[in-house]
Enzyme design. Structure first.
Site, PDB file in Angstrom:
ATOM      1  N   ASP A 288       0.824  -1.206   0.000  1.00  0.00           N
ATOM      2  CA  ASP A 288       0.000   0.000   0.000  1.00  0.00           C
ATOM      3  C   ASP A 288       0.863   1.263   0.000  1.00  0.00           C
ATOM      4  O   ASP A 288       2.070   1.208   0.244  1.00  0.00           O
ATOM      5  CB  ASP A 288      -0.888  -0.048   1.248  1.00  0.00           C
ATOM      6  CG  ASP A 288      -2.132   0.810   1.122  1.00  0.00           C
ATOM      7  OD1 ASP A 288      -2.264   1.534   0.129  1.00  0.00           O
ATOM      8  OD2 ASP A 288      -2.971   0.751   2.036  1.00  0.00           O
ATOM      9  N   ASP A 347     -10.713   4.528  -1.071  1.00  0.00           N
ATOM     10  CA  ASP A 347     -11.300   3.625  -0.072  1.00  0.00           C
ATOM     11  C   ASP A 347     -12.807   3.743  -0.008  1.00  0.00           C
ATOM     12  O   ASP A 347     -13.369   4.835  -0.150  1.00  0.00           O
ATOM     13  CB  ASP A 347     -10.759   3.961   1.329  1.00  0.00           C
ATOM     14  CG  ASP A 347      -9.325   3.520   1.503  1.00  0.00           C
ATOM     15  OD1 ASP A 347      -8.652   3.248   0.494  1.00  0.00           O
ATOM     16  OD2 ASP A 347      -8.876   3.452   2.656  1.00  0.00           O
TER      17      ASP A 347
HETATM   18  C1  9PG Z   1      -4.525   1.265   6.025  1.00  0.00           C
HETATM   19  C2  9PG Z   1      -5.414   1.645   4.856  1.00  0.00           C
HETATM   20  C3  9PG Z   1      -6.139   0.439   4.236  1.00  0.00           C
HETATM   21  C4  9PG Z   1      -6.863   0.881   2.988  1.00  0.00           C
HETATM   22  C5  9PG Z   1      -5.897   1.547   2.023  1.00  0.00           C
HETATM   23  C6  9PG Z   1      -5.231   2.728   2.715  1.00  0.00           C
HETATM   24  O1  9PG Z   1      -4.687   9.761   2.976  1.00  0.00           O
HETATM   25  N1  9PG Z   1      -4.688   8.973   3.882  1.00  0.00           N
HETATM   26  O2  9PG Z   1      -4.372   9.361   5.010  1.00  0.00           O
HETATM   27  C7  9PG Z   1      -5.062   7.619   3.658  1.00  0.00           C
HETATM   28  C8  9PG Z   1      -5.179   6.756   4.715  1.00  0.00           C
HETATM   29  C9  9PG Z   1      -5.550   5.443   4.505  1.00  0.00           C
HETATM   30  C10 9PG Z   1      -5.800   4.996   3.227  1.00  0.00           C
HETATM   31  C11 9PG Z   1      -5.683   5.856   2.174  1.00  0.00           C
HETATM   32  C12 9PG Z   1      -5.300   7.161   2.365  1.00  0.00           C
HETATM   33  O3  9PG Z   1      -6.192   3.704   3.015  1.00  0.00           O
HETATM   34  O4  9PG Z   1      -6.512   1.976   0.854  1.00  0.00           O
HETATM   35  O5  9PG Z   1      -7.480  -0.216   2.344  1.00  0.00           O
HETATM   36  O6  9PG Z   1      -5.220  -0.590   3.920  1.00  0.00           O
HETATM   37  O7  9PG Z   1      -4.577   2.290   3.901  1.00  0.00           O
HETATM   38  O8  9PG Z   1      -3.933   2.393   6.572  1.00  0.00           O
END
Ligand code: 9PG
Length: 444
Positions: A288, A347
């Protein structure tokens, strides 16, 4: 920007598809009088969009490596990177009366498609051409998954995983892989050290496998959080160097830096992380925040960020062998040929509307918009991951989200606490995980 073409359109019927840089970048097909979604905040441009792309005016459409126009007169123009693995041009479309002016900041291919199915049909045919031209490997079908994220988020404990492992068995859900998401690690970057809610993920993996299922785990391999030992002990492993580390954004209450995988010691560390997890019995990896691996900035090895990005993915693949690999937060075209499955949307979440209308932030609306627009990639570039099914009663418009996952799902994953499901939720989860997934969603 150089002119690619000026094309006649019917303003009442014409539509423009703009493709976003990474998994979470809003991607959609718009009427020419619609304003495309643009993030209002700098942080989102870095974390969810493309940090280094020129920012277009409000009325311009802009795609990263791919933009398509349905003229309304019968043809679809597809303007795209000749090879998006190595270069991703910025492509714009600007309206001038009944004409659209197409421009790009690097060489692009321009195809005129007069086949069936409008923009989606043309994009499917374009993707077929990419697959054969780049000789991409055949797509590997995905296992079915239970994922800890969309109920437990970062508070997940080892007991929570055990509880759901037991519940999956009791309600006989057809889950192949039990995947632990974010929350087990001591810090962002310190993947082999555990948070105090975990005693041993190796032992947890053993329990999953002893019950006849496979074990999966989440890693953000190209990030180093400011609070990590990784960043404190190895500042020379960061993109930009120890004096001027490049920002990879802000999350988990801290600033983020990017790991320079072209530094031999950092590469060695990355290999150790993944081979250790493989030894712990994990054979499904959700990697990720991959955008961090493709940021511009000084590196030890190659100066080309996309070459460095693909080297990083190669290191991971070498360490995990034939384990299943899901990309997320990932630059899409630069990942071609390197992952088995790809998150093709922002998400999902319990809310239908994203915070402040930002369509890169979690919500079923954000995930549905972009997930539908990238349906053409499924079965061609990889298995599309529309994001997890969540159908507990607390999820707004859960029927609508379930229909979207059913229609667009390649990778089928459940992410509820199983004990929270009512009868409808259990049945829906059971049915969707048991479904035969079509190899293509659009374009035959
Ligand atoms: C875990 C998550 C999950 C999820 C992923 C991803 O911008 N942001 O702060 C942000 C946080 C989380 C995120 C995307 C962006 O989600 O898509 O399925 O694994 O990380 O932290």
């Amino acid at each position: 920007m150089q002119t690619v073409a000026e094309i006649d359109i019917d303003p009442a019927l014409a539509r423009v598809h703009e493709h976003g840089w990474q998994s979470w970048t809003p991607t959609a097909t718009y009427r020419v009088d619609e304003a495309p979604h643009r993030s209002r905040h700098e942080l989102f441009r870095l974390l969810h969009c493309r940090a280094d792309a020129p920012v277009p005016g409000p009325e311009a459409f802009q795609g990263d490596g791919l933009l398509a126009v349905e003229t309304g007169h019968g043809a679809v123009h597809v303007v795209a990177a000749p090879d998006g693995r190595t270069e991703v041009p910025t492509i714009r479309a600007e309206l001038d009366g009944t004409r659209l002016r197409l421009t790009a900041d690097a060489a692009v291919d321009h195809l005129v498609d007069e086949g069936r199915g409008g923009i989606d049909g043309a994009l499917a045919r374009w993707a077929d051409g990419v697959v054969s031209r780049l000789a991409l490997p055949p797509v590997r079908p995905a296992p079915t998954v239970w994922c800890s994220w969309y109920h437990y988020f970062t508070d997940v404990t080892e007991r929570d995983v055990d509880e759901n492992l037991q519940a999956i068995e009791e309600v006989e859900l057809p889950v192949d892989v039990v995947q632990l998401d974010d929350g087990y690690q001591a810090a962002i970057g310190d993947w082999l050290t555990l948070s105090d809610r975990f005693a041993s993920v190796g032992a947890m993996s053993r329990r999953i496998r002893d019950r006849g299922r496979r074990a999966g785990i989440w890693v953000a391999p190209f990030l180093a959080g400011a609070d990590s030992r990784l960043a404190a002990e190895h500042p020379d492993w960061l993109v930009g160097g120890p004096q001027a580390p490049v920002s990879a954004g802000h999350n988990w209450g801290q600033d983020l830096a990017a790991l320079d995988v072209t530094h031999p010691d950092a590469a060695h560390y990355l290999t150790r992380v993944f081979s250790t997890m493989r030894d712990w019995g994990f054979d499904y990896f959700k990697i990720d925040f991959l955008y961090a691996g493709a940021l511009h900035g000084r590196r030890h090895g190659t100066p080309d960020p996309l070459v460095a990005y693909r080297e990083g993915l190669d290191l991971i693949r070498e360490a995990i062998g034939d384990a299943y690999l899901l990309g997320c937060g990932a630059p899409l075209l630069p990942s071609l040929g390197k992952v088995d499955a790809m998150r093709i949307s922002p998400d999902t979440g319990p809310d239908h509307e994203p915070l402040e209308g930002e369509l890169c932030l979690p919500s079923t609306r954000s995930a549905m918009l972009t997930g539908a627009a990238r349906a053409f990639q499924h079965g061609r570039f990889w298995v599309n991951d529309p994001d997890c099914l969540i159908v507990r009663p607390a999820v707004e418009r859960r029927e609508q989200w379930a229909s979207h996952v059913e229609r667009y799902g390649g990778l089928m994953a459940s992410s509820d606490r199983i004990a929270d499901l009512d009868e409808w939720g259990r049945q829906t989860t059971h049915r969707l995980l048991g479904k035969q997934v079509p190899t293509h969603l659009v374009g035959g």
